[in-house]
Scaffold this active site. Structure first.
Site, PDB file in Angstrom:
ATOM      1  N   GLN A 141      -3.871  -3.484 -16.638  1.00 25.73           N
ATOM      2  CA  GLN A 141      -3.803  -3.072 -18.041  1.00 25.73           C
ATOM      3  C   GLN A 141      -3.954  -4.231 -19.018  1.00 25.73           C
ATOM      4  OE1 GLN A 141      -3.710   0.018 -19.188  1.00 25.73           O
ATOM      5  NE2 GLN A 141      -3.628   0.937 -17.156  1.00 25.73           N
ATOM      6  N   LYS A 149     -11.132  -0.358 -15.621  1.00 22.32           N
ATOM      7  CA  LYS A 149     -10.267  -0.578 -16.775  1.00 22.32           C
ATOM      8  C   LYS A 149     -10.893  -1.542 -17.780  1.00 22.32           C
ATOM      9  CE  LYS A 149      -6.615   1.503 -14.747  1.00 22.32           C
ATOM     10  NZ  LYS A 149      -5.953   2.723 -15.209  1.00 22.32           N
ATOM     11  N   ASP A 163       0.053  -7.748 -11.535  1.00 26.56           N
ATOM     12  CA  ASP A 163      -0.831  -6.589 -11.653  1.00 26.56           C
ATOM     13  C   ASP A 163      -1.485  -6.658 -13.028  1.00 26.56           C
ATOM     14  OD1 ASP A 163      -1.949  -4.117 -12.171  1.00 26.56           O
ATOM     15  OD2 ASP A 163      -0.114  -2.969 -11.816  1.00 26.56           O
ATOM     16  N   CYS A 199       1.796   7.870 -13.507  1.00 29.30           N
ATOM     17  CA  CYS A 199       2.095   7.103 -12.286  1.00 29.30           C
ATOM     18  C   CYS A 199       3.073   5.972 -12.582  1.00 29.30           C
ATOM     19  CB  CYS A 199       0.816   6.544 -11.659  1.00 29.30           C
ATOM     20  SG  CYS A 199      -0.279   7.813 -11.027  1.00 29.30           S
ATOM     21  N   HIS A 236       3.806   0.231 -12.187  1.00 29.28           N
ATOM     22  CA  HIS A 236       3.004   1.390 -11.793  1.00 29.28           C
ATOM     23  C   HIS A 236       3.381   1.734 -10.352  1.00 29.28           C
ATOM     24  CE1 HIS A 236      -0.654   3.604 -10.594  1.00 29.28           C
ATOM     25  NE2 HIS A 236      -0.920   3.761 -11.876  1.00 29.28           N
TER      26      HIS A 236
END
Length: 645
Positions: free
Chosen positions: A439, A462, A436, A600, A359
């Site tokens: 997600q 999220k 990260d 993004c 991202h």
């Protein structure tokens, strides 16, 4: 050898139990026979969901210890392997219980011992040590004592407080005892203690009957999704999609006269009523600043805020709540790490390894720091399916690599990265690892200590929490040496005009009044997900993903972007002769909310030969009916004459 899961323990003890004289064979999972048939999709799928949930296979992985940075790398720590434990012959390739497999001695606490098929231990790989039975029983007893064995089926009860008896059994007979194989009172031959242990472990499962061997039982893919480990869930409730949808008030509305179909979950998830209530109750009853007052509301607000931090710690498997820093979200968290660790430790010529799947939030902060420090960014490529090429990832590592940063799951293609493997590789080269998790945390279990990473970040919105709140896990030894990022109140112990003494972590990194109410809301969201059970969520979402993929591939002119073998519920696509903006607008007219654009994540899309995609993304409250509505709408759009601008 991986740690033993409840399912594996049940499988092992069933194999051992079946070897006892006069004992009729038993299965490892009572009540799990032939899979149920789902007439909606015309396939067999495991029981437990409505609709039933078939799961795609996801490989396992392993995590290693960390390697310090910026000091010289230290050897990766691994569990000791006692010399007396025999290992699996290297020539054995299939580990399922099959006639003709070699047999191995298993110690029962006395000299010698019975032999069992190698397939009785389907999680073993060539070279792994065969565990002593006493070790197996000891680990099982520990798991039960710590309530890690959590039955969630109709055939068992939950472990709440002290261990409870299973229906029809006394408390004593249903509690595993690691001393049952010590050779006392006839137990050395496997007697009553082993039988009781078998009875207990056979009733335990976490919605995943497959093991990490070569079986193809329903749920096998989800078992491997967890790296061969099934996480615990102290309060799992039955996974009923209709009931879950009732928890989300926003879903019960119409858009353009059509029922809302929310398929923009990779951008943000909707909020259950319990999260909305938690935030409202805080403002209605407990609103106060924290830490710096003696009155009751301040105490309640402080308890609520720090309680939320503890929930994040448990959810991520961190060693201490002090390792959890609250931030606005993943983007701010990555900037925090870049501006503290990056600015302090990076030198000219040092290297930062990223992947094509990042991202923008995991690219731009490192570009800013690289320009300031003279560090160099290197990028690991992906293949045509959208998967990181592991050989290239390792080739780019070297003695100057200081940090490897990558997503747990990609937001534009849905690729689920093998983070355990990537972390292990990076650690061999002495690099720190940042993951990260924006997600992934709403879809699969995470244990940062097992992953071996140094930083793990996610955003509350999220995972059914509020916007404007997120968390950063950072290893404690790094927190001690990282400089403050922002200055102000709360992050100090003493201030003079000559010098400031900073607070201990995590307060050192949380200057000013924090987002207290939304931290409370995040805690409520994590409670909600824990109650549903991430194994249940993973199964259901992967069932939706399989079904949606099959149906979307039937649309003429549609191309799916990102076809990795292991994915979260993201279905990026383009449609011939249609702009992504037009498709998004036409779907909105049908009440369907999707994301159109570059998400993004321009480098990953450009690698796939496109600038933008339409991105439906799935979550726990989506249904087969909503997927059918999406596909039917796309078929009508594909048949329309193209709009000319």
């Amino acid at each position: 050898m991986h740690s033993l899961t409840p399912e594996q323990l049940a499988q092992i003890t069933t194999q051992l139990y079946n070897q006892l004289p006069g004992v009729p064979p038993r299965s490892a999972s009572p009540g799990h026979g032939a899979p149920s048939f789902n007439p909606l999709v015309g396939r067999h799928s495991p029981e437990g969901f409505s609709p039933s949930t078939g799961v795609s296979a996801i490989p396992d992985g392993s995590a290693s210890g960390y390697v310090p940075f910026p000091s010289q790398p230290s050897p990766v720590q691994s569990p000791p392997h006692p010399q007396q434990i025999p290992s699996v012959p290297s020539g054995v390739s299939q580990l399922t219980p099959t006639a003709g497999h070699p047999t191995l001695p298993i110690s029962l606490g006395t000299s010698g011992g019975p032999s069992f098929p190698l397939g009785a231990f389907p999680f073993l790989e060539p070279g792994d040590p065969v565990p002593l039975l006493t070790q197996i029983l000891s680990e099982a007893g520990k798991k039960v004592a710590e309530r890690e064995i959590t039955p969630v089926s109709p055939h068992s009860v939950s472990w709440k407080g002290a261990p409870q008896a299973f229906p029809g059994k006394s408390s004593a007979s249903s509690t595993p005892d690691s001393r049952s194989a010590t050779g006392r009172g006839g137990e050395a031959s496997g007697g009553e203690g082993l039988r009781n242990f078998v009875s207990t472990t056979q009733g335990t499962h976490l919605g995943s009957s497959g093991l990490s061997g070569a079986s193809h039982a329903p749920g096998d893919g989800v078992s491997r999704l967890f790296g061969g480990k099934s996480p615990s869930s102290e309060r799992s409730r039955n996974f009923d999609v209709t009931s879950i949808r009732r928890d989300f008030p926003i879903l019960h509305q119409e858009v353009h006269g059509k029922p809302l179909v929310w398929l923009d979950n990779a951008a943000t998830t909707q909020k259950p009523q319990c999260v909305i209530d938690a935030i409202a109750e805080f403002y209605a009853r407990d609103n106060s600043n924290i830490h710096r007052a003696a009155h009751s509301l301040a105490a309640r607000a402080t308890d609520a805020y720090e309680g939320a931090r503890q929930k994040v710690q448990r959810f991520l498997g961190a060693g201490s709540s002090a390792e959890i820093i609250f931030v606005r979200g993943t983007t701010e968290g990555i900037n925090l790490i870049a501006q503290t660790c990056g600015r302090k430790f990076l030198q000219p010529g040092d290297e930062i390894l990223l992947t094509t799947l990042e991202h923008h939030a995991n690219i731009v902060p490192w570009q800013l720091v690289a320009k300031e420090t003279g560090a160099v960014i290197r990028v690991a490529p992906i293949n045509d399916a959208g998967e990181v090429i592991l050989e290239e990832f390792e080739r780019l590592l070297g003695p100057r690599t200081r940090l490897a940063a990558f997503p747990h799951a990609n937001n534009s293609l849905g690729t689920l990265l093998p983070v355990e493997t990537l972390t292990k590789i990076a650690k061999r080269y002495g690099a720190r690892v940042l993951i990260d998790g924006a997600q992934s945390v709403a879809h699969i279990p995470v244990n940062v200590q097992e992953l071996g990473c140094d930083f793990y970040l996610f955003s509350g919105h999220k995972i059914f929490g509020p916007t404007g709140i997120g968390a950063v896990y950072t290893r404690s030894e790094l927190l001690e040496i990282m400089p403050p990022w922002q200055g102000g109140g709360s992050m100090i112990k003493d201030v003079t005009f000559e010098e400031t003494v900073y607070s201990d972590p995590p307060a050192k990194f949380e200057a000013g009044t924090p987002n207290i109410a939304d931290a409370v809301g995040l805690g409520a969201a994590l409670d909600y997900v824990t109650q549903l059970g991430l194994p249940n969520i993973a199964k259901y979402e992967h069932y939706l993903l399989e079904y949606a993929t099959e149906r979307m591939l039937s649309i003429n002119g549609l191309r799916l972007i990102g076809t990795a073998r292991n994915k979260v519920g993201v279905l990026s696509f383009v449609l011939k002769d249609r702009s992504t903006t037009e498709i998004g607008r036409l779907l909105d007219a049908e009440g369907i909310a999707v994301r159109s654009g570059h998400h993004c994540a321009q480098p990953s899309l450009r690698r796939m030969g496109v600038e933008t995609t339409v991105r439906p993304s799935l979550s726990i409250y989506n249904t087969i009916g909503e997927i059918d509505h999406l596909v039917d709408s796309l078929k009508r759009i594909a048949q329309r004459s193209p709009t000319r601008f």
